[in-house]
Design a protein around this motif. Structure first.
Motif: not given
Length: 259
Positions: A227-228, A230-232
């Motif tokens: 998730q991290r 993917c977000r960044e």
């Protein structure tokens, strides 16, 4: 009946072929040698038997005679090889096999050949939605593990996607730059040598030429780390590697509101 038996001494090719046929809706199984072949024959009749021509303890064209004369098999017998088409045609004629499939055609060639000989399976297999212009949706798998990439490819091809595979960011870039191979979606491994998935995702998302290409990160990382990243990196989503690839990618490409 849609039972298919694959005979190949290569464990990797055997697994990939069986997976592709199973994903397409056939009841597929495999055998690597004569002992395993005999055991499979006791489990019931097959509609088609696909045989690799060159194997250590036997040749596929010899197995045809064995199956017809000694075992009384009535299934379609198909030779499968990477030898020249002319040589393969001659082996079919001399052995009495029903047909042949070239290994150079890949998994899509196997599926097409099997369907042409015994028809499509009766099961209701979900197919990919059509992309703009009526063509198949195009997916690029970027993964440095050939085994992982080919297993995912087998599943996606059977569901109607056009699939390209690259094991490095450089090869993937060449595929994306060509309009005729530019994908609708990139399934991107996070951990790769040189340029990793996170960096390559940023490259795609920062280039206006690639606007509209969705990027799904694919990794064995824990969900929080995925998730991290993917977000960044600006990815459109992520898929854990142990997920069912075909159904998730099909859902990602399905137009909003479509069933």
């Amino acid at each position: 009946m849609s039972r298919v038996l694959v005979i190949d001494d290569s464990p990797m090719l055997l697994e990939l072929t069986v997976r592709a046929l199973t994903a397409a809706g056939y009841e597929a199984s495999g055998a690597q040698d004569l002992a395993a072949l005999d055991q499979k024959l006791t489990e019931g009749p097959f509609a088609l038997i696909l045989m690799d021509v060159n194997m250590p303890e036997m040749f596929g064209d010899d197995v045809v005679e064995y199956l017809r004369k000694q075992k009384g098999v009535t299934a379609k017998l198909v030779l499968y090889s990477d030898i020249s088409e002319q040589e393969l045609e001659a082996k079919v004629k001399n052995s009495g096999a029903d047909s042949y499939i070239l290994k150079s055609g890949g998994l899509e060639g196997v599926l097409g050949g099997v369907m042409g000989l015994i028809g499509a399976p009766a099961l209701n297999i979900p197919k990919a939605p059509m992309a703009a212009g009526g063509r198949k949706p195009r997916i690029l798998i970027v993964d440095d593990s050939e085994m992982t990439a080919r297993i995912i490819e087998a599943d996606l091809v059977s569901k109607g996607f056009e699939v390209h595979v690259a094991d490095t960011a450089d090869k993937a870039t060449k595929i994306i730059l060509k309009k005729q191979t530019r994908p609708d979606l990139v399934l991107l491994d996070v951990r790769m040598p040189n340029v990793n998935g996170e960096q390559f995702c940023r490259f795609i998302k920062s280039n206006s030429l690639f606007k509209g290409i969705k990027v799904l990160l694919c990794s064995g990382e824990n969900v929080e780390e995925l998730q991290r990243i993917c977000r960044e990196a600006g990815a459109d989503g992520y898929i854990p590697k142990d997920a069912v690839m075909g159904s998730l990618v099909a859902k990602e490409l399905m137009p909003p509101g479509a069933e």
